[in-house]
Design an enzyme around this catalytic site. Sequence first.
Site, short mmCIF file in Angstrom:
data_model
loop_
_atom_site.label_atom_id
_atom_site.label_comp_id
_atom_site.label_asym_id
_atom_site.label_seq_id
_atom_site.Cartn_x
_atom_site.Cartn_y
_atom_site.Cartn_z
N PHE A 220 -36.69 -26.07 -35.02
CA PHE A 220 -37.16 -27.22 -34.10
C PHE A 220 -37.61 -26.93 -32.83
O PHE A 220 -36.81 -26.11 -31.96
CB PHE A 220 -35.94 -28.28 -33.97
CG PHE A 220 -35.54 -28.77 -35.28
CD1 PHE A 220 -35.92 -30.07 -35.64
CD2 PHE A 220 -34.46 -28.31 -36.28
CE1 PHE A 220 -35.48 -30.77 -36.78
CE2 PHE A 220 -34.12 -28.79 -37.12
CZ PHE A 220 -34.82 -30.10 -37.52
N ASP A 221 -38.70 -27.47 -32.43
CA ASP A 221 -39.08 -27.72 -30.99
C ASP A 221 -38.04 -28.67 -30.46
O ASP A 221 -37.41 -29.57 -31.18
CB ASP A 221 -40.41 -28.34 -30.70
CG ASP A 221 -40.62 -28.86 -29.46
OD1 ASP A 221 -40.69 -27.90 -28.40
OD2 ASP A 221 -41.08 -30.25 -29.38
N VAL A 222 -37.52 -28.61 -29.20
CA VAL A 222 -36.61 -29.64 -28.57
C VAL A 222 -37.10 -30.39 -27.70
O VAL A 222 -36.85 -31.85 -27.76
CB VAL A 222 -35.76 -28.73 -27.94
CG1 VAL A 222 -34.49 -29.58 -27.42
CG2 VAL A 222 -35.03 -27.72 -28.98
N THR B 217 -39.47 -33.44 -28.97
CA THR B 217 -39.27 -33.56 -30.49
C THR B 217 -38.04 -34.22 -30.49
O THR B 217 -37.86 -35.20 -31.12
CB THR B 217 -39.39 -32.31 -31.25
OG1 THR B 217 -40.72 -31.63 -31.28
CG2 THR B 217 -39.16 -32.76 -32.81
#
Length: 237
Positions: free
Chosen positions: A13-15, A18
């Site tokens: 995951f991009d944080v 996102t």
Amino acid sequence: MSKSLPEFKYMTFDVVGTLIDFESGLKTCFAEIAAEAEVAVDGEQALTLYRAARYAEDADLFPDDLVRVYLAIAPKLGLPADQKYGERLRDSAKNWKGFADSAAALARLAKDYRLVAMTNARRWAFDLFEKELGNPFYATFTADDTGTEKPDPVFFETVFAYVAAQGHSKDDILHVAQSQYHDIGISRKLGLANCWIERRHAQKGYGGTIEPVEFTKPDYHFTSMAGLTDAVAAARA
């Protein structure tokens, strides 16, 4: 599309953008400074100026770089170009919130996948973001850990090496992100399955995220994390 959703073992995951609503966090801080200076600031204009300044050649790591960014764009917004306000913008990251669906979605996904965070944020900020999200991650990689920022392939290759050490490969990963520039385009070039969370689907432009040279059609596309988790539940059913 090489695999169905239940077939993946990892979700990376991009944080920021996102899972963490950094745009609202930035606009709130700009608005507070503007109110004190008794001027009006358009939030979307501030994001546009931020985007241009953030990706300058002399940029520092995020969110420390927000001090430099503020000083660069404050005059254009009619705000006081004072170091203390730049530091205030940087420190606002400590209070940024997750999107309303982020924590619950991650908790659901963590039951079926190993969740791995891949963020351009520095470790000090990510630790706060992770707490805000309910500490759902199996492993975490920050700009401090990799020595670089996405879309540098080295960032992704660091994660690939970690997964390989566990006996798996990038074919077991679904990369989930909102940024076409930082994540979706490069993940496709590296042969990684991807899922675009289009957070700004109801808004024009790219907001605080740099515009990609070209649009990449993702393997999966949802407008929210809730949409992804619902799709996973349906596929597993």
